[in-house]
Each structure stands twice: as structure tokens, then as C-alpha cells.
Design an enzyme around this catalytic site. Structure first.
Site, PDB file in Angstrom:
ATOM      1  N   GLU A   1      11.808 -25.325  17.071  1.00  0.00           N
ATOM      2  CA  GLU A   1      10.953 -24.442  16.659  1.00  0.00           C
ATOM      3  C   GLU A   1      10.761 -24.615  14.925  1.00  0.00           C
ATOM      4  O   GLU A   1      11.649 -24.301  14.380  1.00  0.00           O
ATOM      5  CB  GLU A   1      11.497 -22.901  16.506  1.00  0.00           C
ATOM      6  CG  GLU A   1      11.824 -22.467  18.072  1.00  0.00           C
ATOM      7  CD  GLU A   1      10.615 -21.647  18.505  1.00  0.00           C
ATOM      8  OE1 GLU A   1       9.486 -21.845  18.090  1.00  0.00           O
ATOM      9  OE2 GLU A   1      11.048 -20.996  19.627  1.00  0.00           O
TER      10      GLU A   1
ATOM     11  N   GLY B   1      13.514 -31.598  12.818  1.00  0.00           N
ATOM     12  CA  GLY B   1      13.185 -31.685  14.278  1.00  0.00           C
ATOM     13  C   GLY B   1      12.940 -32.916  14.570  1.00  0.00           C
ATOM     14  O   GLY B   1      13.396 -33.236  15.917  1.00  0.00           O
TER      15      GLY B   1
ATOM     16  N   CYS C   1       8.783 -18.040   9.018  1.00  0.00           N
ATOM     17  CA  CYS C   1       7.995 -19.163   9.577  1.00  0.00           C
ATOM     18  C   CYS C   1       6.611 -19.058   9.661  1.00  0.00           C
ATOM     19  O   CYS C   1       5.710 -19.663   9.554  1.00  0.00           O
ATOM     20  CB  CYS C   1       8.753 -19.636  10.977  1.00  0.00           C
ATOM     21  SG  CYS C   1       9.017 -18.239  12.036  1.00  0.00           S
TER      22      CYS C   1
HETATM   23  P1  NAD Z   1      16.468 -27.691   8.134  1.00  0.00           P
HETATM   24  O1  NAD Z   1      15.606 -28.445   8.849  1.00  0.00           O
HETATM   25  O2  NAD Z   1      16.804 -28.191   6.653  1.00  0.00           O
HETATM   26  O3  NAD Z   1      17.684 -27.262   8.707  1.00  0.00           O
HETATM   27  C1  NAD Z   1      17.745 -26.623   9.803  1.00  0.00           C
HETATM   28  C2  NAD Z   1      19.326 -26.581  10.346  1.00  0.00           C
HETATM   29  O4  NAD Z   1      19.401 -27.948  10.820  1.00  0.00           O
HETATM   30  C3  NAD Z   1      20.521 -26.352   9.599  1.00  0.00           C
HETATM   31  O5  NAD Z   1      21.409 -25.512  10.330  1.00  0.00           O
HETATM   32  C4  NAD Z   1      21.013 -27.918   9.152  1.00  0.00           C
HETATM   33  O6  NAD Z   1      22.240 -27.834   8.764  1.00  0.00           O
HETATM   34  C5  NAD Z   1      20.771 -28.666  10.627  1.00  0.00           C
HETATM   35  N1  NAD Z   1      20.558 -30.124  10.194  1.00  0.00           N
HETATM   36  C6  NAD Z   1      20.076 -30.907   9.368  1.00  0.00           C
HETATM   37  N2  NAD Z   1      20.281 -31.874   9.510  1.00  0.00           N
HETATM   38  C7  NAD Z   1      20.246 -32.168  10.679  1.00  0.00           C
HETATM   39  C8  NAD Z   1      20.278 -33.235  11.730  1.00  0.00           C
HETATM   40  N3  NAD Z   1      20.014 -34.673  11.240  1.00  0.00           N
HETATM   41  N4  NAD Z   1      20.496 -33.174  12.969  1.00  0.00           N
HETATM   42  C9  NAD Z   1      20.807 -31.771  13.384  1.00  0.00           C
HETATM   43  N5  NAD Z   1      20.818 -30.900  12.732  1.00  0.00           N
HETATM   44  C10 NAD Z   1      20.461 -30.985  11.334  1.00  0.00           C
HETATM   45  O7  NAD Z   1      15.433 -26.252   7.919  1.00  0.00           O
HETATM   46  P2  NAD Z   1      15.918 -25.084   7.161  1.00  0.00           P
HETATM   47  O8  NAD Z   1      15.598 -25.398   5.636  1.00  0.00           O
HETATM   48  O9  NAD Z   1      17.233 -24.339   7.332  1.00  0.00           O
HETATM   49  O10 NAD Z   1      14.826 -24.053   7.577  1.00  0.00           O
HETATM   50  C11 NAD Z   1      13.670 -23.785   7.093  1.00  0.00           C
HETATM   51  C12 NAD Z   1      12.375 -24.202   8.048  1.00  0.00           C
HETATM   52  O11 NAD Z   1      12.705 -23.721   9.075  1.00  0.00           O
HETATM   53  C13 NAD Z   1      11.102 -23.827   7.498  1.00  0.00           C
HETATM   54  O12 NAD Z   1      10.354 -25.150   7.605  1.00  0.00           O
HETATM   55  C14 NAD Z   1      10.792 -22.782   8.332  1.00  0.00           C
HETATM   56  O13 NAD Z   1       9.238 -22.624   8.666  1.00  0.00           O
HETATM   57  C15 NAD Z   1      11.443 -23.287   9.754  1.00  0.00           C
HETATM   58  N6  NAD Z   1      11.520 -21.987  10.408  1.00  0.00           N
HETATM   59  C16 NAD Z   1      10.793 -22.178  11.757  1.00  0.00           C
HETATM   60  C17 NAD Z   1      10.894 -21.194  12.522  1.00  0.00           C
HETATM   61  C18 NAD Z   1      10.105 -21.067  13.946  1.00  0.00           C
HETATM   62  O14 NAD Z   1      10.560 -20.296  14.814  1.00  0.00           O
HETATM   63  N7  NAD Z   1       9.394 -22.041  14.155  1.00  0.00           N
HETATM   64  C19 NAD Z   1      11.581 -19.962  12.187  1.00  0.00           C
HETATM   65  C20 NAD Z   1      12.313 -20.124  11.052  1.00  0.00           C
HETATM   66  C21 NAD Z   1      12.317 -20.987  10.131  1.00  0.00           C
END
Ligand code: NAD
Length: 473
Positions: A244, A227, A278
Site C-alpha cells: 500500500e 515498497g 495517503c
Molecule cells: P517508509 O517507506 O519510509 O516506511 C514505512 C515502513 O517501512 C516503516 O515501518 C519503516 O521502518 C519500514 N522500512 C524502511 N525501510 C525498509 C526496508 N528496506 N524494508 C522493510 N521495511 C522498511 O514510509 P513512511 O514515511 O513511514 O510512510 C509514509 C508513506 O506511506 C507516504 O508515501 C504515504 O502516502 C504512504 N501511505 C500509503 C498508504 C496506503 O494505504 N496506500 C497509507 C498510509 C501511508
């Protein structure tokens, strides 16, 4: 034998394969699933161009016109619910019941916005003027999604973008691309070409979306670390951005609770979807006076509900961890607890659990407050149970500097529950129930858990510019 399903990037309503493909690992069996085309740079450029072209007319449609189309999208989900659920089961390791939730809740999101949207609002009126606020779309939205609820978490971005008159390009997680790609494929022909597109790719495609000047907004769901990268990249083109991010929800259990009711609720809050939610309850603070009894009952509640099953149609409560990366994270946290000699009262096994990404529900009694398990998001089936005796103290420990997504509080005294809820620093606090987002209510994280939010009518504001029309009188 059933033919293998095929998957495509969808650009301008056309199916596009790719020379480069990857396969997801089935988390239940460790087997490789179907080939999935990886979008090229050209695919991405074509999708942005198609969206920009479509936006000129799509942005001029009315809210009722777009809502009617959302109803038709709901119909696609309904007509293909079993097909989509069976794909979700394979790519996530979810049981049929859990996969059905992903599809049904997505239908609920479509239905909600099909009947609720932003309206023009008179913001000021006197004898000289009348000011009307209206909400206009931004352009093309890039939806970057995680793997834990592939459809729900993509769909909320899609329907929010569409009902407000934006075009949307969805990038599912490379761990769970299939159901989202199939859903966009099945939806072809309903919206004008270029309005609703999907591209499969990993971090590089996500990063390209955050940098492209043709994309007006990024809605991102994922980890805090990614993020921060997304926000920094979006700054270069001043994109609107919604983040999020991860949570580390505290669950405060007061002394006066009805354990018969509350223990199952807390178990569900912590272990639903094997803890990969999450807003799962990730740190349980139980009043010292009932701690031993609570712990005994929680172990009894959870024990025996785990069994390695290669078939998600069997009535098991616990599924596997979704992917190898997360499996290693959770395993590392359990190993850390073991190495440090913490009191593991249930589970704890990390080896010899089949070829998939299986970990049993693990309960750790009173690990130190500064342990990794308490301070960092585990996002898996391992739960610390801590104790408290002073209300100010438990609130201080519940409120973390680095997270504030959700929280929950259980008390038979509603005044006490509300008093604690109001002091918990989180975007949402659930009282006498586990944390479950509601598509009708704004959902957001505070502190490191997010930037802006989604859902409910308020969630639509971040998909629009609010423009004021000043009328003379
Ligand atoms: P992640 O950050 O590894 O990946 C999320 C997405 O981002 C994927 O599609 C990935 O390919 C992409 N991505 C990776 N590097 C990027 C970059 N540099 N720029 C742009 N996009 C990029 O997260 P994850 O492992 O897929 O998800 C799990 C996490 O998500 C947990 O921490 C969970 O708590 C959180 N989550 C939050 C919510 C919420 O609503 N707050 C909901 C569900 C999950």
C-alpha cells in the site's frame, strides 16, 4: 505527576525490554518522549519461532472462534480508548479529535471482520463434480507500517491476518511505535501466545522481516521507494506481498458545483491531518470558469485555522507534521515553490514556527504542471490549485504515470461526475466527497501506488491460499 508509561516488545505474550532504546520527538513541542526498546535480532528470531509454533494450532481454529476473539480485541480498544488516544497525540502531534479517529476506526475494522469473513464457495457444479473453494491461512504475516495513522494502518493488517487464521508480527514505524506497542501489550491473554506480537525497529528490522524464510507474507504500507525494496527482498523467498504505497490524488472540480458545499469538502480532502493522508487530495483541478471564486473561498476557508499549540486538547484544526524527515520534505517543496516564484496565496512560512514540526497550510495557485509540487507526493499541508477547461485535458493531467491511489471528482451533474470518475486511473475515486477509505470496501493503488490491496472481504484473499476441493458426484 503521572508515572512515565513503559513500552515493551511483545514476544510470545511476554513483555521484553532491550538494552537499546530510542525516543521519539514530540512533533508539537520538539521534546523527547519516552524510551522505547529496540528489538534485537534474537527478539526477532524468538518472535518468528513463537509464531510458527502457535500457527500449528491457531490455523486450525474456525472463523467463528477467531471472530469471537476479534470482538474481545475490540473491547480492549474500547476500554483503553483514552489511554491509546493520549499516546497517539504525543507521538503523532494529532489533536484529541484526530487521535480518537485513529482508535475508533480501528475498532470499526475489528467489528467489520468480526462479522464478515471469507466463506467457502462452490465454484463449479455439474452432474460429475462439485468444486468448493476454501481459504486457508498462509502462516506468519509481517506487518510493516507507516506513521500517519499508526493504529488504523497496523490494525487493518492485524485483523485481516487474524480472522483468516494467520499469526502476525507488527512492526510499527519507529516514528510512532508507542500506541501500537501499548495496544498489543493490553491485548495479551486474549489470543494464544505467539499469535499477535509486536517488535519495535527501523529499516533494518523491516528488511530482516522481508528476508526471513519463517515469514510467509509481508503486508507493507509506506513509500514507493521502500515498497520496491520490500518486493525485491520478498522475491528471494517467494513471500506473498501486499504493498500500500504513496498516492498523488487528483481532485477534479467541475464548473457547476455548489461552492458553499464543495469548498469546505475540498479543504478537508487536502488538509485533513495536515495533508498526511495517503489519499489526501494532493492536486486540485478547478474549472477555469469558477477558478478565481473557488480560490478566494478556499483561502478564506483555510485561513485562520492554524495556530501553534503545544496541547493537542485545544480546538485547533491543524496539527504539525509528524516527524523531522517529513517536515524537511514538505519544507523543501514549499521552498522550491518560493525559489521558483510560484504564486503562494496562503501560508508559505517555513521558519520561526516553534520547536516542533509546524508548517502552516500553504496554497499555491497554478504552479506549472511539471513542478515538484504537482508531480510528486507532498504528504503535508501544501496544496497546488490548478485550472482546466477541457474534460479530456484534465483527465490526461490527472492520470499520472507514477501514481494511482485515489482521486475525487465534484460535479452537480452526477452523470458527468461518474463519467470522469470512470476515466480517472486510481484504485478508488470518491464522488462529491473527500477521499476517505471505508473498511468495508476494497482499497488498493494502481500503477506505482501499490500491489494488491486490503479491506473489505476481497482484502482478505491476499491473506490466504485459495484451495479447491474437488468432490465427485
Ligand atoms: P517508509 O517507506 O519510509 O516506511 C514505512 C515502513 O517501512 C516503516 O515501518 C519503516 O521502518 C519500514 N522500512 C524502511 N525501510 C525498509 C526496508 N528496506 N524494508 C522493510 N521495511 C522498511 O514510509 P513512511 O514515511 O513511514 O510512510 C509514509 C508513506 O506511506 C507516504 O508515501 C504515504 O502516502 C504512504 N501511505 C500509503 C498508504 C496506503 O494505504 N496506500 C497509507 C498510509 C501511508
Amino acid at each position: 505527576m503521572q508515572p512515565e508509561p513503559q513500552f515493551y516488545n511483545i514476544i510470545n505474550d511476554e513483555l521484553r525490554g532491550s538494552e537499546s532504546t530510542h525516543r521519539v520527538t514530540d512533533p508539537r513541542t520538539g521534546d523527547e518522549l519516552w524510551p522505547c526498546p529496540v528489538a534485537t535480532t534474537q527478539d526477532f528470531e524468538d518472535a518468528v519461532a513463537a509464531a510458527q509454533k502457535a500457527f500449528t494450532t491457531w490455523s486450525q481454529t474456525t472463523v467463528p472462534e477467531r471472530q469471537a476473539l476479534l470482538l474481545r480485541l475490540t473491547g480492549v480498544l474500547a476500554a483503553h480508548a483514552d489511554e491509546l488516544a493520549s499516546i497517539l497525540m504525543k507521538e503523532t502531534g494529532k489533536s484529541k479529535i484526530m487521535a480518537d479517529i485513529d482508535v475508533q476506526a480501528s475498532m470499526g475494522q475489528c467489528m467489520y471482520y468480526a462479522h464478515n469473513a471469507l466463506q467457502d464457495e462452490v465454484q463449479h457444479e455439474d452432474e460429475h463434480s462439485r468444486v468448493v473453494a476454501t481459504h486457508i491461512p498462509l502462516g506468519t504475516v509481517g506487518a510493516i507500517c507507516p506513521w500517519n495513522f499508526p493504529l488504523i494502518l497496523s490494525n487493518i493488517k492485524v485483523v485481516s491476518a487474524l480472522v483468516t487464521g494467520n499469526c502476525v508480527i507488527v512492526k510499527p514505524s519507529p516514528f510512532t511505535p508507542y500506541a501500537v506497542m501499548k495496544w498489543v501489550e493490553l491485548s495479551r491473554g486474549i489470543l494464544p501466545p505467539g499469535v499477535f506480537q509486536v517488535l519495535n525497529g527501523g529499516a533494518d528490522l523491516g528488511a530482516a522481516m522481508t528476508e526471513h524464510p519463517g515469514i510467509a507474507k509481508i503486508s507493507f504500507t509506506g513509500t514507493i521507494a521502500t515498497g520496491k525494496r520490500v518486493m525485491a527482498a520478498c522475491a528471494r523467498t517467494l513471500k506473498k506481498v501486499t504493498l500500500e504505497l504513496a498516492g498523488n490524488d487528483a481532485c477534479v472540480v467541475c464548473a457547476d458545483v455548489d461552492l458553499d458545499r464543495v469548498v469546505p469538502a475540498v479543504a478537508s480532502g487536502g488538509f485533513f491531518n495536515a495533508g498526511q493522508v495517503c489519499v489526501a487530495s494532493k492536486r486540485i483541478y478547478v474549472h477555469e470558469s469558477i477558478y478565481d471564486e473557488f480560490l478566494k473561498r478556499l483561502v478564506r476557508e483555510v485561513d485562520g485555522k492554524f495556530g501553534i499549540q503545544e496541547d493537542g486538547y485545544a480546538p485547533s484544526v491543524f496539527g504539525p507534521v509528524d516527524n523531522k524527515v517529513q517536515f524537511d520534505v514538505v519544507k523543501g517543496i514549499v521552498e522550491d515553490c518560493k525559489n521558483k516564484g510560484y504564486d503562494i496565496v496562503l501560508g508559505g512560512k517555513t521558519e520561526g514556527l516553534g520547536k516542533g514540526f509546524w508548517l502552516p497550510p500553504t496554497i499555491v495557485s497554478k504552479p506549472p504542471e511539471d513542478s515538484v509540487l504537482v508531480q510528486e507526493e507532498q504528504f503535508g499541508p501544501v496544496l497546488p490549485i490548478l485550472s482546466w477547461s477541457d474534460e479530456d485535458d484534465v483527465i490526461r493531467r490527472s492520470n499520472l504515470a507514477n501514481a494511482g491511489l485515489g482521486a475525487s471528482v465534484y460535479s452537480s451533474d452526477l452523470a458527468q461526475a461518474e463519467r470522469i470518475a470512470r476515466r480517472l486511473e486510481a484504485g478508488g475515486v470518491w464522488i462529491n466527497q473527500p477521499e476517505r477509505p471505508n473498511a468495508r470496501a476494497y482499497f488498493s493503488g494502481i500503477k506505482d501506488s501499490g500491489f494488491g490491496g486490503e479491506m473489505g472481504k476481497q482484502g482478505l484473499l491476499s491473506y490466504t491460499y485459495t484451495k479447491c476441493l474437488h468432490f465427485p458426484k
